[in-house]
Design a protein around this motif. Sequence first.
Motif, mmCIF file in Angstrom:
data_model
loop_
_atom_site.group_PDB
_atom_site.id
_atom_site.type_symbol
_atom_site.label_atom_id
_atom_site.label_comp_id
_atom_site.label_asym_id
_atom_site.label_seq_id
_atom_site.Cartn_x
_atom_site.Cartn_y
_atom_site.Cartn_z
ATOM 1 N N GLU A 284 13.378 0.672 -0.430
ATOM 2 C CA GLU A 284 13.396 -0.248 0.710
ATOM 3 C C GLU A 284 12.043 -0.574 1.268
ATOM 4 N N LEU A 285 11.080 0.512 0.821
ATOM 5 C CA LEU A 285 9.767 0.332 1.268
ATOM 6 C C LEU A 285 8.500 -0.659 0.489
ATOM 7 N N ASN A 286 9.065 -1.123 -0.749
ATOM 8 C CA ASN A 286 8.538 -1.984 -1.364
ATOM 9 C C ASN A 286 8.253 -3.329 -0.762
ATOM 10 N N GLY A 287 7.202 -3.990 -0.795
ATOM 11 C CA GLY A 287 6.742 -5.183 -0.216
ATOM 12 C C GLY A 287 6.549 -4.947 1.442
ATOM 13 N N GLN A 288 6.576 -3.860 2.049
ATOM 14 C CA GLN A 288 6.290 -3.609 3.254
ATOM 15 C C GLN A 288 4.672 -3.443 3.619
ATOM 16 N N LYS B 3 4.353 9.432 5.682
ATOM 17 C CA LYS B 3 3.278 10.142 5.026
ATOM 18 C C LYS B 3 3.415 9.921 3.534
ATOM 19 N N LEU B 4 2.382 9.339 2.931
ATOM 20 C CA LEU B 4 2.555 9.004 1.524
ATOM 21 C C LEU B 4 1.333 9.316 0.846
ATOM 22 N N LYS B 5 1.709 9.643 -0.571
ATOM 23 C CA LYS B 5 0.825 9.862 -1.735
ATOM 24 C C LYS B 5 -0.034 8.647 -2.039
ATOM 25 N N PRO B 6 -1.278 9.187 -2.180
ATOM 26 C CA PRO B 6 -2.257 7.881 -2.428
ATOM 27 C C PRO B 6 -1.490 7.114 -3.788
ATOM 28 N N GLU B 7 -1.095 7.711 -4.678
ATOM 29 C CA GLU B 7 -0.517 7.000 -5.829
ATOM 30 C C GLU B 7 0.409 5.837 -5.601
ATOM 31 N N ASN B 8 1.243 6.241 -4.175
ATOM 32 C CA ASN B 8 2.305 5.428 -4.034
ATOM 33 C C ASN B 8 2.058 4.219 -3.168
ATOM 34 N N LEU B 9 0.556 3.836 -2.863
ATOM 35 C CA LEU B 9 0.188 2.728 -2.133
ATOM 36 C C LEU B 9 -0.810 1.761 -2.982
ATOM 37 N N THR B 10 -0.617 0.538 -2.544
ATOM 38 C CA THR B 10 -1.440 -0.459 -3.122
ATOM 39 C C THR B 10 -2.219 -0.967 -2.011
ATOM 40 N N GLU B 11 -3.473 -1.244 -2.222
ATOM 41 C CA GLU B 11 -4.358 -2.009 -1.030
ATOM 42 C C GLU B 11 -3.836 -3.709 -1.258
ATOM 43 N N ALA B 12 -3.583 -4.310 0.142
ATOM 44 C CA ALA B 12 -3.447 -5.517 0.383
ATOM 45 C C ALA B 12 -4.328 -6.505 -0.146
ATOM 46 N N GLY B 13 -3.744 -7.386 -0.846
ATOM 47 C CA GLY B 13 -4.681 -8.556 -1.219
ATOM 48 C C GLY B 13 -5.083 -9.541 -0.059
#
Length: 71
Positions: free
Chosen positions: A4-8, A51-61
């Motif tokens: 449910e957090l995908n695309g947030q 709180k999220l691990k770095p590998e679970n994040l992507t930089e916004a375009g």
Amino acid sequence: VRPELNGQFGQAVSFSADRYVVALLDATTAAAAAGVDSGNNNNAQQPTFLKLKPENLTEAGTIDQLKFGVG
């Protein structure tokens, strides 16, 4: 896993114990935080913090940054 957090959209506010503290923002909250008048800033909700691990994040375009008034 929290699909449910995908695309947030969120903003990292700190890094501690190998995790980022991220404030999840909707467009109204992001505009209010940036000082942009979205027409109804008094009712903007407070962000949700995770709180999220770095590998679970992507930089916004660029498109996402413009969509949420960041950058």
